[in-house]
Design an enzyme around this catalytic site. Sequence first.
Site, PDB file in Angstrom:
ATOM      1  N   LEU A 201       0.867  -1.168   0.000  1.00  0.00           N
ATOM      2  CA  LEU A 201       0.000   0.000   0.000  1.00  0.00           C
ATOM      3  C   LEU A 201       0.906   1.221   0.000  1.00  0.00           C
ATOM      4  O   LEU A 201       1.937   1.230   0.674  1.00  0.00           O
ATOM      5  CB  LEU A 201      -0.900   0.023   1.247  1.00  0.00           C
ATOM      6  CG  LEU A 201      -2.061  -0.963   1.309  1.00  0.00           C
ATOM      7  CD1 LEU A 201      -2.803  -0.824   2.642  1.00  0.00           C
ATOM      8  CD2 LEU A 201      -3.033  -0.754   0.155  1.00  0.00           C
ATOM      9  N   ASP A 202       0.533   2.243  -0.738  1.00  0.00           N
ATOM     10  CA  ASP A 202       1.339   3.453  -0.806  1.00  0.00           C
ATOM     11  C   ASP A 202       1.533   4.070   0.577  1.00  0.00           C
ATOM     12  O   ASP A 202       0.732   3.857   1.490  1.00  0.00           O
ATOM     13  CB  ASP A 202       0.676   4.499  -1.712  1.00  0.00           C
ATOM     14  CG  ASP A 202       0.488   4.004  -3.133  1.00  0.00           C
ATOM     15  OD1 ASP A 202       1.275   3.154  -3.558  1.00  0.00           O
ATOM     16  OD2 ASP A 202      -0.458   4.470  -3.795  1.00  0.00           O
ATOM     17  N   TYR A 203       2.571   4.860   0.708  1.00  0.00           N
ATOM     18  CA  TYR A 203       2.887   5.564   1.955  1.00  0.00           C
ATOM     19  C   TYR A 203       1.680   6.351   2.473  1.00  0.00           C
ATOM     20  O   TYR A 203       1.385   6.359   3.661  1.00  0.00           O
ATOM     21  CB  TYR A 203       4.068   6.507   1.691  1.00  0.00           C
ATOM     22  CG  TYR A 203       4.571   7.268   2.883  1.00  0.00           C
ATOM     23  CD1 TYR A 203       5.396   6.649   3.828  1.00  0.00           C
ATOM     24  CD2 TYR A 203       4.255   8.610   3.057  1.00  0.00           C
ATOM     25  CE1 TYR A 203       5.881   7.348   4.924  1.00  0.00           C
ATOM     26  CE2 TYR A 203       4.737   9.326   4.145  1.00  0.00           C
ATOM     27  CZ  TYR A 203       5.553   8.690   5.076  1.00  0.00           C
ATOM     28  OH  TYR A 203       6.017   9.393   6.161  1.00  0.00           O
TER      29      TYR A 203
END
Length: 245
Positions: A101-103
């Site tokens: 999952l993206d930051y």
Amino acid sequence: MERLQKVIANAGIASRRKAEQLILDGKVKVNGQRVKELGTKVSNSDEVEVDGVLLEKETKVYYLLYKPRGIISAATDDKGRKTVVDLIDIEDKRIFPVGRLDYDTSGLILLTNDGDFSYALTHPKFKVEKTYVARIKGIPFREKIKQLQRGIQLEDGKTAPAKVKLLSEDKKQDKSIVEITIYEGRNRQVRRMFDAIGHPVQKLKREKFGLLTLHGLNAGEYRKLTTHEVKQMRVLADTGKVGHI
């Protein structure tokens, strides 16, 4: 039954290619017998020695984490930032996230030490669905939604068809809430899909992975998957169908 070199690699002794060389060099024994055949398969009950050292059988573990925003989806980070693995309170940190999952994205992420499980849940050919809820800028016309549903051209190719539902719209603040379900896992894919239709994502959360949800968890909390859940996720990857939990 698994190939011997894979068992050695999974134990962290060596890469799979190096493990193959160890077998060819006669440095591996199975149940006390030296083995030099690369096609050899072993079961969990077999005892494997490498250079006279008995391999410890690693217990497979499976965690479901509600990832907060601002956390790296990786086992380690060379910049010293906190990772999803840091949020799991176990001594043996040889676990890794299933996909990413993206930051700036929150929501459901799985962690495990089971490479086959991770592969089955993340490779597009198994079509395991992941559902996100996005707050986007603007209010998309029906044709824009249909573009996402049919698949949209990105710089790395056209996306697979997606399930998309407009949940709410706020004309005064010029924003919408959209639910989108995909089975691919390209880098920043959901954000790029909405960018492509001119409605950038302002906030993004993954709410479902296969049959698993965030029910009962707050951001930063996690739980172990039950044996039944692990089996059901495997069935889902194998057949695309699953019974009730």
